[in-house]
Design a protein around this motif. Structure first.
Motif, PDB file in Angstrom:
ATOM      1  N   ILE A 129       0.745  -1.188  -0.120  1.00  0.00           N
ATOM      2  CA  ILE A 129      -0.259  -0.155   0.026  1.00  0.00           C
ATOM      3  C   ILE A 129       0.764   1.184  -0.060  1.00  0.00           C
ATOM      4  O   ILE A 129       1.612   1.349   0.774  1.00  0.00           O
ATOM      5  CB  ILE A 129      -1.150   0.084   1.248  1.00  0.00           C
ATOM      6  CG1 ILE A 129      -1.613  -1.364   1.356  1.00  0.00           C
ATOM      7  CG2 ILE A 129      -1.923   1.438   1.208  1.00  0.00           C
ATOM      8  CD1 ILE A 129      -2.509  -1.443   2.542  1.00  0.00           C
ATOM      9  N   GLY A 130       0.915   1.920  -1.112  1.00  0.00           N
ATOM     10  CA  GLY A 130       1.421   3.284  -1.141  1.00  0.00           C
ATOM     11  C   GLY A 130       0.408   4.327  -0.646  1.00  0.00           C
ATOM     12  O   GLY A 130      -0.512   4.421  -0.839  1.00  0.00           O
ATOM     13  N   PHE A 131       0.926   5.161   0.331  1.00  0.00           N
ATOM     14  CA  PHE A 131       0.206   6.340   0.900  1.00  0.00           C
ATOM     15  C   PHE A 131       0.868   7.643   1.072  1.00  0.00           C
ATOM     16  O   PHE A 131       0.665   8.570   1.852  1.00  0.00           O
ATOM     17  CB  PHE A 131      -0.573   5.768   2.332  1.00  0.00           C
ATOM     18  CG  PHE A 131       0.680   5.464   3.139  1.00  0.00           C
ATOM     19  CD1 PHE A 131       1.120   3.934   3.108  1.00  0.00           C
ATOM     20  CD2 PHE A 131       1.121   5.964   4.181  1.00  0.00           C
ATOM     21  CE1 PHE A 131       2.446   3.693   3.790  1.00  0.00           C
ATOM     22  CE2 PHE A 131       2.015   5.691   5.111  1.00  0.00           C
ATOM     23  CZ  PHE A 131       2.732   4.309   4.836  1.00  0.00           C
ATOM     24  N   GLU A 132       1.919   7.788   0.265  1.00  0.00           N
ATOM     25  CA  GLU A 132       2.718   9.014   0.442  1.00  0.00           C
ATOM     26  C   GLU A 132       1.909  10.297   0.139  1.00  0.00           C
ATOM     27  O   GLU A 132       1.837  11.468   0.760  1.00  0.00           O
ATOM     28  CB  GLU A 132       3.588   9.252  -1.015  1.00  0.00           C
ATOM     29  CG  GLU A 132       4.586  10.289  -0.962  1.00  0.00           C
ATOM     30  CD  GLU A 132       5.347  10.350   0.017  1.00  0.00           C
ATOM     31  OE1 GLU A 132       5.143  11.238   1.075  1.00  0.00           O
ATOM     32  OE2 GLU A 132       6.459   9.739   0.232  1.00  0.00           O
ATOM     33  N   SER A 311       0.986  14.571  -7.881  1.00  0.00           N
ATOM     34  CA  SER A 311       2.524  14.031  -7.996  1.00  0.00           C
ATOM     35  C   SER A 311       2.745  13.030  -6.977  1.00  0.00           C
ATOM     36  O   SER A 311       3.619  12.167  -7.436  1.00  0.00           O
ATOM     37  CB  SER A 311       3.065  15.458  -7.739  1.00  0.00           C
ATOM     38  OG  SER A 311       4.436  15.115  -7.363  1.00  0.00           O
ATOM     39  N   ALA A 312       2.385  13.145  -5.858  1.00  0.00           N
ATOM     40  CA  ALA A 312       2.728  12.150  -4.844  1.00  0.00           C
ATOM     41  C   ALA A 312       2.014  10.746  -4.996  1.00  0.00           C
ATOM     42  O   ALA A 312       2.638   9.569  -5.119  1.00  0.00           O
ATOM     43  CB  ALA A 312       2.169  12.441  -3.465  1.00  0.00           C
ATOM     44  N   VAL A 313       0.848  10.694  -5.831  1.00  0.00           N
ATOM     45  CA  VAL A 313       0.148   9.630  -6.070  1.00  0.00           C
ATOM     46  C   VAL A 313       0.833   8.966  -7.124  1.00  0.00           C
ATOM     47  O   VAL A 313       1.045   7.405  -6.927  1.00  0.00           O
ATOM     48  CB  VAL A 313      -1.348   9.763  -6.646  1.00  0.00           C
ATOM     49  CG1 VAL A 313      -1.899   8.676  -7.024  1.00  0.00           C
ATOM     50  CG2 VAL A 313      -2.220  10.244  -5.379  1.00  0.00           C
ATOM     51  N   VAL A 314       1.332   9.618  -8.365  1.00  0.00           N
ATOM     52  CA  VAL A 314       1.833   9.027  -9.635  1.00  0.00           C
ATOM     53  C   VAL A 314       3.412   8.691  -9.006  1.00  0.00           C
ATOM     54  O   VAL A 314       3.890   7.660  -9.592  1.00  0.00           O
ATOM     55  CB  VAL A 314       1.818   9.734 -10.629  1.00  0.00           C
ATOM     56  CG1 VAL A 314       2.728   9.384 -11.793  1.00  0.00           C
ATOM     57  CG2 VAL A 314       0.400  10.385 -11.149  1.00  0.00           C
ATOM     58  N   SER A 315       4.147   9.320  -8.373  1.00  0.00           N
ATOM     59  CA  SER A 315       5.287   8.915  -7.815  1.00  0.00           C
ATOM     60  C   SER A 315       5.131   7.742  -6.980  1.00  0.00           C
ATOM     61  O   SER A 315       6.248   6.800  -7.160  1.00  0.00           O
ATOM     62  CB  SER A 315       6.079   9.984  -6.912  1.00  0.00           C
ATOM     63  OG  SER A 315       6.237  11.276  -7.828  1.00  0.00           O
ATOM     64  N   ASP A 316       4.237   7.416  -6.196  1.00  0.00           N
ATOM     65  CA  ASP A 316       3.882   6.337  -5.591  1.00  0.00           C
ATOM     66  C   ASP A 316       3.725   5.078  -6.625  1.00  0.00           C
ATOM     67  O   ASP A 316       4.094   3.837  -6.293  1.00  0.00           O
ATOM     68  CB  ASP A 316       2.672   6.350  -4.653  1.00  0.00           C
ATOM     69  CG  ASP A 316       3.308   6.180  -3.264  1.00  0.00           C
ATOM     70  OD1 ASP A 316       4.327   5.997  -2.947  1.00  0.00           O
ATOM     71  OD2 ASP A 316       2.274   6.231  -2.228  1.00  0.00           O
ATOM     72  N   ILE A 317       2.761   5.410  -7.624  1.00  0.00           N
ATOM     73  CA  ILE A 317       2.665   4.168  -8.413  1.00  0.00           C
ATOM     74  C   ILE A 317       3.811   3.813  -9.193  1.00  0.00           C
ATOM     75  O   ILE A 317       4.077   2.782  -9.285  1.00  0.00           O
ATOM     76  CB  ILE A 317       1.567   4.863  -9.424  1.00  0.00           C
ATOM     77  CG1 ILE A 317       0.456   5.149  -8.866  1.00  0.00           C
ATOM     78  CG2 ILE A 317       1.296   3.611 -10.545  1.00  0.00           C
ATOM     79  CD1 ILE A 317      -0.733   6.172  -9.956  1.00  0.00           C
ATOM     80  N   GLY A 323       9.063  -1.809  -8.021  1.00  0.00           N
ATOM     81  CA  GLY A 323       9.328  -2.668  -6.668  1.00  0.00           C
ATOM     82  C   GLY A 323      10.076  -1.977  -5.472  1.00  0.00           C
ATOM     83  O   GLY A 323      10.563  -2.533  -4.879  1.00  0.00           O
ATOM     84  N   ILE A 324      10.248  -0.747  -5.615  1.00  0.00           N
ATOM     85  CA  ILE A 324      10.956  -0.141  -4.372  1.00  0.00           C
ATOM     86  C   ILE A 324       9.787  -0.211  -3.253  1.00  0.00           C
ATOM     87  O   ILE A 324      10.341  -0.522  -2.045  1.00  0.00           O
ATOM     88  CB  ILE A 324      11.234   1.397  -4.877  1.00  0.00           C
ATOM     89  CG1 ILE A 324      12.428   1.518  -5.701  1.00  0.00           C
ATOM     90  CG2 ILE A 324      11.387   2.291  -3.605  1.00  0.00           C
ATOM     91  CD1 ILE A 324      12.670   2.651  -6.311  1.00  0.00           C
ATOM     92  N   THR A 325       8.738   0.036  -3.428  1.00  0.00           N
ATOM     93  CA  THR A 325       7.952   0.118  -2.238  1.00  0.00           C
ATOM     94  C   THR A 325       7.782  -1.220  -1.560  1.00  0.00           C
ATOM     95  O   THR A 325       7.874  -1.295  -0.411  1.00  0.00           O
ATOM     96  CB  THR A 325       6.416   0.510  -2.636  1.00  0.00           C
ATOM     97  OG1 THR A 325       6.344   1.548  -3.489  1.00  0.00           O
ATOM     98  CG2 THR A 325       5.371   0.466  -1.693  1.00  0.00           C
TER      99      THR A 325
ATOM    100  N   GLY B 148      10.874  10.394  -5.006  1.00  0.00           N
ATOM    101  CA  GLY B 148       9.605  11.203  -4.386  1.00  0.00           C
ATOM    102  C   GLY B 148       8.867  11.926  -5.491  1.00  0.00           C
ATOM    103  O   GLY B 148       7.788  12.293  -5.306  1.00  0.00           O
ATOM    104  N   LEU B 149       9.827  12.742  -6.323  1.00  0.00           N
ATOM    105  CA  LEU B 149       9.226  13.679  -7.489  1.00  0.00           C
ATOM    106  C   LEU B 149       9.313  13.016  -8.661  1.00  0.00           C
ATOM    107  O   LEU B 149       9.090  14.170  -9.847  1.00  0.00           O
ATOM    108  CB  LEU B 149      10.035  15.050  -7.492  1.00  0.00           C
ATOM    109  CG  LEU B 149       9.965  15.719  -5.983  1.00  0.00           C
ATOM    110  CD1 LEU B 149      10.639  17.044  -6.202  1.00  0.00           C
ATOM    111  CD2 LEU B 149       8.695  16.044  -5.529  1.00  0.00           C
ATOM    112  N   LEU B 150       9.273  11.608  -8.951  1.00  0.00           N
ATOM    113  CA  LEU B 150       9.363  11.313 -10.285  1.00  0.00           C
ATOM    114  C   LEU B 150       8.319  11.524 -11.177  1.00  0.00           C
ATOM    115  O   LEU B 150       8.327  11.511 -12.567  1.00  0.00           O
ATOM    116  CB  LEU B 150       9.396   9.635 -10.073  1.00  0.00           C
ATOM    117  CG  LEU B 150      10.769   9.116  -9.774  1.00  0.00           C
ATOM    118  CD1 LEU B 150      10.565   7.543  -9.696  1.00  0.00           C
ATOM    119  CD2 LEU B 150      11.801   9.251 -11.003  1.00  0.00           C
ATOM    120  N   ALA B 151       7.098  12.048 -10.557  1.00  0.00           N
ATOM    121  CA  ALA B 151       6.112  12.061 -11.708  1.00  0.00           C
ATOM    122  C   ALA B 151       6.172  13.532 -12.177  1.00  0.00           C
ATOM    123  O   ALA B 151       5.269  13.905 -13.089  1.00  0.00           O
ATOM    124  CB  ALA B 151       4.803  12.108 -10.706  1.00  0.00           C
TER     125      ALA B 151
END
Lengths: 439, 439
Positions: A129-132, A311-317, A323-325, B148-151
């Protein structure tokens, strides 16, 4: 599950943040592919209706109301939950995890309430679960804590984590507006909800402190255990008196590690005008983190809004797809399904400086009586502000040296009982620059 | 290569940062293991002599002068290069990569000069190079950019990335010290080297801009292509005049994406007193990054020092052990061995506001003649500061609207040639708050 380097994304919710996320995934598809070396593609948009998705140009064939169909599609590697709230969002996330899909969410209330059980389920299903995006909008603060600062024992965290409150406080401080005026103009500017309760009572900040505090201190913080005071009862008079004394009022989410446990709280607090957090204005958020090796670090950015949060959502995706998460989630002992319940400092044992205001009848000896009560409770005064006013009831402002909260509570009770006291005393913490302790 | 969850670390160099790293790895071993779920252990310390290692309590049996032995030990999964400089450090890193060891380094000069070839070699050998500690000390700025800012399409970066210069400029600004005085007190306080050349000429900041700019913009920045001006030629007079006009002087490492290419530079520049970077004082560093989705974000922390830098080194070692570093390094197209050479804006095409100072003989009509030259070059003035002084030569300070650098250079040449001009004009960029562009 997916063609090599091809990652299908299912978006649930297409409002403010969902819309921003959909726009990045579609408009910037080529850019993201060049930059990241992987190909994300928006496969489904599931939302109550198609209106907003259509208005931002999402092709109609991506719109899918049948969530079971979404979950049974092997091309979908992640479900992005952006509807907010607790009940439906929880159901959606659990179903996604059960179906073996990774989850990315911006839902702070949900993560604060149900984080541990959702993480445990994700672990069982071998997904993440990514929640950044749940904390600090576009600031990659979760990554900072769970990666960049991993070598540190985190000693303290001070966060301005609610842009609505910070905007209102900035307007009150800079323009001398009352709380009601500032709230109204924030609502008109789209910076506060029609029902601002979750923000102005401090509950939203409590959600974020629950999430960030658990990770930073490696102890499971219980939402209900955090004392909270909102900004909705603030009097402009105190903001202005504090300003005269060299302080700026901020709604702070605070976590401090003490010998007797974690001191956690959300409340309006004064910081010196020269403190870096004093400069964080308007809708910006910032989090100061103090580590035993790194000393003071601070992270600033927009804490809300469509594209900063997206921005945070897509970086999390992306981090999920890379596979970093999962590398972090599987190994580190920071997520609250793996950590012990936080040992918390008893609120009365908190040591802090305070700003105090008493409304008293203008009579000889009042200051002496109040000072004497403070003194007999072991509280010493650093400054006193009393203006000549041609009124019967006058405000008496004091700041204190460090004192035990329990002693302050006791003293205020005694002062409230004085015959010349006309209303309940006001007390607001003064936050000194946290000492850096370097290794 | 290692027992499950057991990661041997070889440290090359045990000075300021090496000592801090050794202290974290040894003193905090249990803490790190509980927190990260993996066990790092310091297996070797290789350094010129054992003096410093002994003084911080490193057991003598870890001291190993035979680097070949270190590299042939299968228990060593990472070599941490902390000797600095170019020649020996490069040899050490290449040997480590050739031996199939991951590398972690704090060496900005080396990464700026030889990053692309070292990354290419690491890729060939299927290992990674962590270099978080090379930029911004303890601030996890490399992680922010590469995760963190990849998007985001990064639109601009403004960095205070040299603590020595920032300390000197802060002292000049706040205490009115001359450059020489401020340098001397920085040296006495251990905040500047005996030979401060690399810092005060701006070269150290150029190294960091080379590294961070390459990653942020996804284009390979060539060290030698960055125009650089140091702080060593600054006159206190300009700092104080700027202050009167509402500006604070900072040494900024700047990268701006323009339609005509990247505008990169290191130079002293003025920022408004209300700009977040204006508040970054003393030895602190900060980097403002503007992304097309996230808007303005800023990252602050200590840019140097033993334990802040060691914080970044050890966090990098952990990310390497977890496999996070390799997931990013293998997939993302950001590292400069994989990106194209940056297309750069011709320096004369840079658009900026400027602070100008002319030393002129006090004669009637001088202001008119200078203004006329500026005007004929398309440069318009926003403010003018001329004080009544009983001297023959007087300073004339002007600030301009945005102008082409080429036009400014031309105008200054014409003004320098005026008969009443007594010394070369001073020109310093004024950096306006970068516009946020949101998606």
């Amino acid at each position: 599950m997916e063609e090599k380097g091809q990652y299908g994304v299912a978006l649930v919710g297409c409002g403010i943040v969902g819309g921003g996320t959909a726009r990045i995934l579609t408009q910037d598809k080529t850019f993201l592919q060049e930059r990241t070396g992987i190909s994300l593609y928006l496969k489904y948009v599931t939302s109550r209706n198609y209106t907003n998705a259509r208005s931002i140009g999402i092709p109609e064939d991506l719109y899918e109301q049948d969530y079971d169909k979404v979950l049974s599609d092997p091309d979908v590697f992640v479900v992005v939950e952006l509807i907010g709230g607790l009940t439906d969002a929880k159901r959606i996330i659990i179903a996604a995890l059960e179906a073996g899909k990774h989850v990315v969410t911006a839902n702070k209330a949900l993560m604060a309430h149900y984080g541990p059980e959702l993480f445990a389920l994700a672990r069982k299903k071998n997904v993440t679960i990514g929640f950044e995006a749940s904390c600090g909008g576009g600031i990659p603060i979760v990554k900072v804590i769970t990666d960049g600062l991993l070598a540190n024992k985190i000693e303290a965290m001070y966060g301005i984590v609610n842009g609505t409150c910070n905007h209102i406080l900035t307007e009150m401080t800079e323009k001398g507006e009352s709380y009601q005026q500032a709230l109204k103009s924030a609502q008109e500017a789209g910076l506060a909800e029609a029902d601002p309760t979750l923000d102005v009572t401090g509950m939203d900040s409590v959600h974020k402190l629950t999430i960030l505090g658990s990770l930073a201190f490696g102890e499971r913080v219980d939402l209900d255990s955090i004392p909270v005071t909102g900004i909705d009862t603030l009097d402009l008079y105190d903001i202005e008196s504090g300003k005269e004394l060299g302080y700026i009022m901020k709604l702070l989410a605070i976590g401090q590690k003490t010998d007797k446990g974690l001191a956690l709280s959300v409340a309006p607090a004064f910081v010196h005008t020269v403190h870096p957090l004093a400069r964080i204005s308007g809708a910006f958020n910032a989090v100061s983190i103090y580590g035993h090796a790194v000393g003071h670090t601070m992270y600033m950015g927009r804490g809300a809004g469509s594209s900063p949060t997206a921005s945070a959502v897509v970086s999390d995706i992306i981090a999920t797809a890379l596979g970093i998460t999962s590398k972090a989630f599987e190994t580190l002992n920071l997520w609250p399904d793996r950590t012990q319940k936080a040992r918390q400092l008893a609120p009365e044992d908190l040591i802090s400086r305070y700003y105090l205001r008493f409304m008293v009848k203008d009579r000889p000896g009042t200051v002496a009586r109040i000072s004497s009560i403070l003194s007999s409770n072991g509280i010493s005064i650093t400054s006193l502000l009393q203006k000549e006013e041609a009124k019967d009831n006058i405000p008496l402002v004091m700041t204190t040296h460090e004192a035990r909260a329990g002693a302050v509570t006791q003293a205020l009770k005694e002062i409230e009982n004085l015959e010349e006291t006309v209303s309940a005393p006001i007390f607001i913490r003064i936050i000194e620059e946290h000492p850096e302790s370097f290794l």
